[in-house]
Design an enzyme around this catalytic site. Structure first.
Site, PDB file in Angstrom:
ATOM      1  N   SER A  16      12.547  -7.183  34.644  1.00  0.00           N
ATOM      2  CA  SER A  16      12.975  -5.732  35.350  1.00  0.00           C
ATOM      3  C   SER A  16      13.767  -5.214  34.077  1.00  0.00           C
ATOM      4  O   SER A  16      14.274  -5.218  33.717  1.00  0.00           O
ATOM      5  CB  SER A  16      13.821  -6.260  36.395  1.00  0.00           C
ATOM      6  OG  SER A  16      14.412  -5.159  36.363  1.00  0.00           O
ATOM      7  N   LYS A  17      12.843  -3.481  34.263  1.00  0.00           N
ATOM      8  CA  LYS A  17      14.233  -2.222  33.126  1.00  0.00           C
ATOM      9  C   LYS A  17      15.055  -2.398  33.343  1.00  0.00           C
ATOM     10  O   LYS A  17      15.991  -1.876  32.318  1.00  0.00           O
ATOM     11  CB  LYS A  17      12.946  -1.692  33.823  1.00  0.00           C
ATOM     12  CG  LYS A  17      13.167  -0.492  34.638  1.00  0.00           C
ATOM     13  CD  LYS A  17      12.656   0.144  34.427  1.00  0.00           C
ATOM     14  CE  LYS A  17      11.848   1.476  35.076  1.00  0.00           C
ATOM     15  NZ  LYS A  17      11.491   2.605  36.019  1.00  0.00           N
ATOM     16  N   ARG A  18      15.574  -2.772  34.745  1.00  0.00           N
ATOM     17  CA  ARG A  18      17.109  -2.312  35.219  1.00  0.00           C
ATOM     18  C   ARG A  18      17.647  -4.188  34.379  1.00  0.00           C
ATOM     19  O   ARG A  18      19.262  -3.822  34.255  1.00  0.00           O
ATOM     20  CB  ARG A  18      17.692  -2.691  36.878  1.00  0.00           C
ATOM     21  CG  ARG A  18      16.695  -1.122  36.764  1.00  0.00           C
ATOM     22  CD  ARG A  18      17.198  -1.256  38.444  1.00  0.00           C
ATOM     23  NE  ARG A  18      16.527  -0.103  39.364  1.00  0.00           N
ATOM     24  CZ  ARG A  18      15.170  -0.014  39.626  1.00  0.00           C
ATOM     25  NH1 ARG A  18      14.182  -0.351  39.550  1.00  0.00           N
ATOM     26  NH2 ARG A  18      14.575   1.318  39.772  1.00  0.00           N
ATOM     27  N   ARG A  19      17.469  -5.416  34.574  1.00  0.00           N
ATOM     28  CA  ARG A  19      17.565  -6.100  34.111  1.00  0.00           C
ATOM     29  C   ARG A  19      17.716  -6.778  33.145  1.00  0.00           C
ATOM     30  O   ARG A  19      18.594  -6.990  31.749  1.00  0.00           O
ATOM     31  CB  ARG A  19      18.056  -7.377  34.728  1.00  0.00           C
ATOM     32  CG  ARG A  19      18.439  -8.616  35.267  1.00  0.00           C
ATOM     33  CD  ARG A  19      18.265  -9.725  35.904  1.00  0.00           C
ATOM     34  NE  ARG A  19      16.531  -9.400  35.822  1.00  0.00           N
ATOM     35  CZ  ARG A  19      15.571  -9.842  36.894  1.00  0.00           C
ATOM     36  NH1 ARG A  19      16.221  -8.906  38.016  1.00  0.00           N
ATOM     37  NH2 ARG A  19      14.713  -9.299  37.011  1.00  0.00           N
TER      38      ARG A  19
END
Length: 453
Positions: free
Chosen positions: A223-226
């Site tokens: 995930s690009k958020r993580r």
């Protein structure tokens, strides 16, 4: 930014197209204005070029822009409506949820037989067959089947008349002659709907291949958020494009001889999309770093020096611009090449050569500067001051100092290394001292003695 999963998909498409004498088609699906900017398109093109997929190759075609084909999308929507394969619907989501009792159950076909004409606000829905099943021929997943009764009458054009992605994608594939679609498994749920549209438009669906999801060490989807997922970030950190390509090719597939580290042309010839494993692929950053270190060590020395240059000058270098000495770096480059796994690590290897004072690692200082360190440094300084300034003579001088203090050479080196370079780990000490020079070495030993006092 270009996701590593997208890069892997692109590489698999590229290898397949080139093997078969076919064409890799780059299409920018830009109908969502909020997610479309010219600089992002440029970023995709430059990221593809970085991993060897370039418009300069005859196998490359595009980029095409989905927004440029809007008239054809509308024509296809009208064609399906005129053939009785689609109908207009004025139901709101709330109305559908009220009738079905749940917003999760999907559309209930309420407008199928109402024969509504187009008006602004009325969506166009595809008339999914009531019976039978849709079988997807997938090179990775076999032939999964989807009961048509479980596929709702899905929207193919919005209330303003603009076609949705599903229809636009199929029409573009038709117009561009796409015969094989190799993409991530998250698109598998769309495939039966797209296949129904292909058939409704009187065309043979392509061969599909849905690649396994890429996961992190916790087996969570990247995930690009993580997670760090952008190809550009890895390149900026000092991963070599060839190493990235090699590693990405192995996320879900591997050569039968189990030889993993090999040049892309070999991987391209060996790759078969039908051999891709459907299980999730672990993105192991440690393994990628090991690959990168191997690729760095295989570089000819001149290429290694060239590859390091961006990190040796502003803004990446931690020293003033005028402090860098190209000849000094070249003198130690071969030694540094065997010790780094990322190009960005080069500054930490050689910064002691170009800074007025070394960057002192306090843990290294505490470890090396124990009782007796000052006496050892003082004795070493006396000997070093009087020898020829070349590695063998410097080593002999420290060997004599070590013997005088009843120490092995490795133990005697530690305080000298930390005094001169700031760290306990680094390039070979005596070659480092030779390049640093007599005056700067002795000055740093004096500074260490002063600090210890």
């Amino acid at each position: 930014m270009f996701h590593v999963g997208g890069a892997r998909s692109a590489l698999y498409n590229w290898a397949t197209a080139r093997q078969q004498g076919g064409t890799f088609v780059l299409r920018i699906e830009d109908t969502d204005a909020a997610r479309n900017r010219p600089e992002w398109t440029d970023g995709i093109i430059s990221a593809l070029a970085a991993i060897g997929i370039s418009a300069a190759d005859p196998a490359f075609e595009g980029p095409y822009f989905q927004s440029h084909n809007a008239d054809r999308h509308r024509e296809a929507a009208q064609q399906l409506h005129d053939a009785g394969l689609a109908y207009y619907c004025d139901c709101t989501r709330e109305q559908v949820a009220e009738r079905t009792g749940s917003p999760q159950l999907g559309y209930d076909g309420f407008c199928r037989e109402r024969d509504l004409a187009y008006e602004p606000g009325r969506a166009l829905r595809f008339r999914t067959p009531d019976e039978g099943e849709t079988v997807v021929v997938d090179l990775v997943r076999g032939e999964p089947s989807f009961p048509n009764a479980a596929i709702e009458d899905f929207v193919i054009a919005r209330g303003d008349g603009s076609p949705v992605f599903l229809l636009a994608n199929v029409v573009d594939d038709l117009d561009e002659g796409i015969t094989e679609v190799i993409r991530g498994e998250e698109h598998l749920s769309n495939t039966p709907k797209q296949q129904l549209l292909w058939q409704a438009l009187g065309a043979q669906p392509p061969v599909w291949a849905h690649l396994p999801v890429i996961v992190n060490e916790k087996r969570q989807k990247l995930s690009k958020r993580r997670d760090k997922v952008a190809l550009e970030d890895y390149l900026a950190e000092g991963y070599l494009p060839d190493a990235l390509v090699n590693y990405l090719m192995l996320l879900g597939w591997g050569p039968k001889d189990d030889v993993e580290i090999r040049p892309y042309p070999e991987l391209e010839q060996l790759f078969r999309v039908g051999e891709v494993n459907g299980a999730s692929a672990f993105f192991d950053v440690k393994k990628l770093a090991a690959f990168n270190g191997e690729y760095i060590r295989r570089l000819p020395l001149e290429e290694f020096i060239t590859a390091c240059r961006p990190w040796l000058s502003a803004p990446k270098a931690p020293w003033p611009a005028g402090a860098y000495d190209a000849k000094a770096f070249e003198a130690v480059a071969a030694l540094a090449q065997t010790r780094i796994t990322l190009l960005s690590e080069i500054t930490g290897c050689v910064d002691f050569l170009f800074l007025d004072e070394p960057v002192r690692d306090e843990a290294s200082w505490s470890k090396a500067m124990k009782a007796g360190a000052a006496e050892l440094i003082r004795s070493a300084r006396v000997r070093l001051a009087g020898v020829d300034w070349e590695a063998d003579a410097l080593k002999q001088a420290l060997e004599e100092t070590a013997a005088e203090h009843d120490l092995k050479l490795g133990k005697a080196q530690a305080p000298i290394r930390v005094a001169v370079t700031g760290r306990t780990i680094g390039l070979p000490l005596f070659e480092s001292l030779e390049v640093l020079g007599r005056d700067r070495t002795l000055a740093r030993l004096d500074k260490a003695l002063s600090d210890l006092a």
